[in-house]
Scaffold this motif. Structure first.
Motif, PDB file in Angstrom:
ATOM      1  N   ILE A   2      -5.197   0.499  18.492  1.00 12.61           N
ATOM      2  CA  ILE A   2      -4.168  -0.479  18.847  1.00 12.61           C
ATOM      3  C   ILE A   2      -4.873  -1.738  19.351  1.00 12.61           C
ATOM      4  O   ILE A   2      -5.570  -1.704  20.368  1.00 12.61           O
ATOM      5  CB  ILE A   2      -3.237   0.056  19.951  1.00 12.61           C
ATOM      6  N   ILE A 114      -2.469   7.782  19.077  1.00 10.71           N
ATOM      7  CA  ILE A 114      -2.438   7.602  20.525  1.00 10.71           C
ATOM      8  C   ILE A 114      -1.011   7.824  21.034  1.00 10.71           C
ATOM      9  O   ILE A 114      -0.096   7.081  20.686  1.00 10.71           O
ATOM     10  CB  ILE A 114      -2.943   6.204  20.919  1.00 10.71           C
ATOM     11  N   ASP A 117       1.403   5.142  23.729  1.00 11.77           N
ATOM     12  CA  ASP A 117       0.651   3.949  23.390  1.00 11.77           C
ATOM     13  C   ASP A 117       1.005   2.740  24.244  1.00 11.77           C
ATOM     14  O   ASP A 117       0.128   1.990  24.624  1.00 11.77           O
ATOM     15  CB  ASP A 117       0.722   3.627  21.904  1.00 11.77           C
ATOM     16  N   TRP A 120      -0.968   2.786  27.472  1.00 12.68           N
ATOM     17  CA  TRP A 120      -2.376   2.415  27.350  1.00 12.68           C
ATOM     18  C   TRP A 120      -2.533   0.936  27.038  1.00 12.68           C
ATOM     19  O   TRP A 120      -3.487   0.308  27.497  1.00 12.68           O
ATOM     20  CB  TRP A 120      -3.070   3.282  26.308  1.00 12.68           C
TER      21      TRP A 120
END
Length: 142
Positions: A2, A114, A117, A120
């Motif tokens: 990402i 992930i 997400d 994070w």
């Protein structure tokens, strides 16, 4: 993977200065550097064999990598998740495992999906915001 929207892409700094400032925030030079590029990394989360990393890529634009005087330019930071095989491979030696010498196994999945997400993304962007305006980081000319 990402990509993060931050002010870091295009910013430049001397390698030695960048190492000092980033280390104060728990971000260290990654082991996969080359003579003309590298990454600064930190672990945002680790759970068993899964690790979520914040990675700040950079290119060397002047000088020699790993010399304090090398000028580096940052790319777009991103979040990546590695999943490692925490068991022994068929070819692994129990002696090496016991001695800790098999610690550099290839990740089972070096770009795993992930979960959480947005969490994070926010955590990575917040961490970068803590140092991105430091005077050692020279903003790109517009």
């Amino acid at each position: 993977m990402i990509e993060l929207k931050t002010t870091m892409p295009g910013k430049k700094a001397l390698f030695g200065d960048a190492c000092k400032v980033l280390e104060e925030h728990g971000v260290i030079i990654g082991g996969n550097w080359d003579f003309d590029r590298g990454n600064f990394d930190t672990i945002l989360n680790q759970d068993g064999g899964e690790s979520v990393y914040l990675r700040l890529p950079f290119d060397v634009v002047d000088g020699v990598m790993d010399e304090d005087s090398a000028m580096i330019s940052f790319g777009t930071p991103f979040i990546i998740k590695h999943v490692v095989n925490i068991g022994l491979d068929d070819d692994d030696s129990p002696v090496l495992a016991a001695a800790g010498l098999d610690q550099f196994q290839t990740p089972q999945d070096k770009d795993a999906p992930i979960v959480y997400d947005e969490k994070w993304v926010h955590e990575g962007q917040d961490l970068i915001a803590r140092f991105s305006d430091h005077p050692i980081f020279i903003a790109p000319l517009v």
